[in-house]
Design an enzyme around this catalytic site. Sequence first.
Site, mmCIF file in Angstrom:
data_model
loop_
_atom_site.group_PDB
_atom_site.id
_atom_site.type_symbol
_atom_site.label_atom_id
_atom_site.label_comp_id
_atom_site.label_asym_id
_atom_site.label_seq_id
_atom_site.Cartn_x
_atom_site.Cartn_y
_atom_site.Cartn_z
ATOM 1 N N GLU A 44 0.845 -1.187 0.000
ATOM 2 C CA GLU A 44 0.000 0.000 0.000
ATOM 3 C C GLU A 44 0.885 1.243 0.000
ATOM 4 O O GLU A 44 1.778 1.379 0.841
ATOM 5 C CB GLU A 44 -0.896 -0.011 1.231
ATOM 6 C CG GLU A 44 -1.776 1.199 1.404
ATOM 7 C CD GLU A 44 -2.559 1.142 2.711
ATOM 8 O OE1 GLU A 44 -3.460 1.982 2.885
ATOM 9 O OE2 GLU A 44 -2.272 0.261 3.557
ATOM 10 N N GLU A 87 -8.768 9.990 5.776
ATOM 11 C CA GLU A 87 -8.800 9.092 6.917
ATOM 12 C C GLU A 87 -9.098 9.934 8.157
ATOM 13 O O GLU A 87 -8.209 10.601 8.690
ATOM 14 C CB GLU A 87 -7.465 8.360 7.090
ATOM 15 C CG GLU A 87 -7.202 7.305 6.043
ATOM 16 C CD GLU A 87 -5.939 6.511 6.327
ATOM 17 O OE1 GLU A 87 -5.899 5.314 5.997
ATOM 18 O OE2 GLU A 87 -4.967 7.099 6.866
#
Length: 389
Positions: free
Chosen positions: A168, A251
């Site tokens: 990621e 986030e």
Amino acid sequence: MRPSPPRPRHSRPRPRPRPRSARALLGALFTALTALAALVTVAPAAQADTTLCEPFGTTTVQGRYVVQNNRWGSSGTQCVTATNTGFRVTQADGSVPTNGAPKSYPSVFDGCHYTNCSPGTNLPARISGISSAPSSITYTYVGNAVYNASYDIWLDPTPRTDGVNRTEIMIWFNKVGPIQPIGSQVGTASVAGRSWQVWQGSNGTNDVLSFVAPAAIGSWSFDVMDFVRATVSRGLAQDSWYLTSVQAGFEPWQNGAGLAVESFSSAVRTGGAGPDVPGNPGQPVACEVAYATNVWQGGFTAEVTVANTGASAVDDWRLGFALPAGQRVTSAWNASLSGSSGAVAASGLGHNARIASGSSQTFGFQGTYSGTFAKPGGFTLNGSTCTVR
């Protein structure tokens, strides 16, 4: 789960004056019916934004990308509203400790995420076969929350479209509050013309490499492959692996209502196109450019119309031209410009990144000049020479 259906917009009809006779009544009725028929024929149906409150609700924007609510770390309600070009967070209840994982990742993506693939995507694609992956974004930030604004880019040894990938890549455009990426800082790096803090770690299921901007970035156009290549050079991926998705969003740890992705675009170019030509690889483009100016002593504005005269749509268009000596761009609108003097390239934004066959896009910029004013001598659209009118 299915996203909530769009809510129709309603309007109340205006009362009509009462006619004084049967003839007047018939005439008024005929006029009203004619006007109504014209309205039905001409006016497009209004389309409301789609709001998603289901934890994993999704919808499509721009006919090309998937917006996802993606709430998994909190039981508090989170809602996102998909717009024509992106999304905004309209409700963000609940909070989680800032020394742990965030509560969600509301985002928009190109590619495949847990078997959900965006319309028309060519992902997964082998890294070695990708020449460029141009992307652009414009964020809106808030101050009464703890969150990051970030890209999330996924790589895997196989072209998988489900589950967690091996590596990621996160690109933190902004960080508000006492939060940090997974792992620890391992240094700094210059990638895509910017300086970054580099963090590396693992969340137990995949490796994570994070690039953190030292100051907030509100809007940027860049090549995702610059970060993919940096990841390969650090041994966290290989050229034989696959890029599976390009995601952008937030986030949040605490609150987050008001955060928005105002515009987003993403393309993955495979085959013959080089990194400076993010157009339809291997396909010549037919185009025509109109360059209209307003000039005064020492300054000017230019309105540029790019017409696609070919049979196929041009996605993620990029218009290249050279400003004459002494000219410099000071501001631009409706396009992202790289370079302010000499060689300049204008790229479409999220809402105007496609030029359909027989259609055009218009952008403009303001600049200064010294000496005698002149117009650029020629233009290229995604590497193909355009005619000038």
